[in-house]
Design an enzyme around this catalytic site. Structure first.
Site, short mmCIF file in Angstrom:
data_model
loop_
_atom_site.label_atom_id
_atom_site.label_comp_id
_atom_site.label_asym_id
_atom_site.label_seq_id
_atom_site.Cartn_x
_atom_site.Cartn_y
_atom_site.Cartn_z
N LYS A 1 0.82 -1.22 0.00
CA LYS A 1 0.00 0.00 0.00
C LYS A 1 0.85 1.27 0.00
CE LYS A 1 -4.03 -2.10 2.24
NZ LYS A 1 -4.92 -2.09 3.44
N GLY A 2 1.96 1.24 0.73
CA GLY A 2 2.83 2.41 0.76
C GLY A 2 3.43 2.71 -0.60
N ASP B 1 11.40 -3.08 -7.27
CA ASP B 1 12.01 -3.83 -6.17
C ASP B 1 12.95 -2.86 -5.49
OD1 ASP B 1 11.96 -6.44 -4.88
OD2 ASP B 1 14.12 -6.39 -5.18
N PHE C 1 6.86 4.97 5.08
CA PHE C 1 6.66 3.57 5.48
C PHE C 1 8.02 2.88 5.49
CE2 PHE C 1 6.59 3.71 0.92
CZ PHE C 1 7.16 2.52 0.48
N GLY C 2 8.02 1.61 5.86
CA GLY C 2 9.26 0.85 5.84
C GLY C 2 10.32 1.43 6.77
N ASP D 1 11.74 4.35 6.52
CA ASP D 1 11.79 5.82 6.47
C ASP D 1 12.14 6.47 7.81
OD1 ASP D 1 11.38 6.17 3.74
OD2 ASP D 1 9.20 6.27 3.93
N ARG E 1 12.97 6.14 -5.26
CA ARG E 1 11.85 5.85 -6.16
C ARG E 1 11.59 7.05 -7.08
NH1 ARG E 1 9.08 3.82 -2.49
NH2 ARG E 1 9.88 1.73 -2.92
#
Length: 208
Positions: A19-20, A79, A166-167, A169, A195
């Site tokens: 979702k992020g 990825d 997210f993740g 961050d 990204r």
């Protein structure tokens, strides 16, 4: 600007159920104003691919081919992950499941902090980098996937900071801005992130 032939199909599948990531990509694609519909693979009930590659590039291609094969449409996959040189590049391609369970951000962050404890010396910064590889295939057996790579350099904090993103961050410190990635707005993050960099290369490829 020439029009890529895959535009003719009218849509592009985004090969992610994260979702992020999907939220970031939707914002980035919105800025591109492409004449195609961007369809997250979840809307087509496409399950996650088995990521058994040994590199970001391999896994991105695997995911793009998987989504394209099931949907019959062009597909783009991301990825990405965080690499820490003092850990030999870990978490790397295993970033999303570093602590064992896929997508458990809190557990992944906690494991990374714990793994870095032996390397914390005299307040020295620990280098880290976010890596993003985008793979675009026009069909499932495309012999020439287009690859776009972005690398975002920073440092790994000793404790989480910020509520955005997210993740990893909250652990990713940007010394030149004196903020963590999780303290950036989505718009500001997309301008400079791994990204965002990869998407900029994709954008430039459309103008050739």
């Amino acid at each position: 600007m020439s029009t890529p032939h895959w535009f003719d199909q009218g849509s592009l599948v985004l090969a992610s159920n994260n979702k992020g990531k999907v939220a970031e990509f939707e914002k980035l694609f919105e800025q591109l104003k492409l004449p195609v519909e961007i369809i997250p693979q979840g809307r087509l009930n496409i399950p996650d691919a088995i990521e058994d590659g040994l590199s970001f590039i391999e896994n991105a291609i695997i995911k793009a081919r998987h989504a394209s094969k099931i949907s019959g449409k062009p597909a783009m996959a991301d990825d990405s992950g965080i690499c820490v040189p003092v850990l030999g590049g870990a978490p790397g391609i295993y970033s999303a499941r570093y602590a064992g369970e896929h997508g458990d951000d809190a557990a992944n962050n906690a494991k990374l902090l714990n793994d870095l404890l032996p390397f914390r010396k005299n307040g020295e910064a620990i280098e880290g980098m976010f890596v993003c590889v985008l793979a675009l295939v026009t069909h499932a057996e495309d012999p020439l996937p287009q690859i776009f790579q972005g690398i975002w350099h920073g440092e790994i904090l000793e404790a989480p900071r910020g509520e955005n993103g997210f993740g990893y961050d909250p652990l990713f410190w940007l010394p030149e801005l004196q903020v963590s990635s999780a303290e950036l707005s989505k718009e500001d993050k997309n301008k400079i992130s791994h990204r965002g960099q990869a998407m900029q290369l994709f954008r430039e490829s459309l103008q050739k």
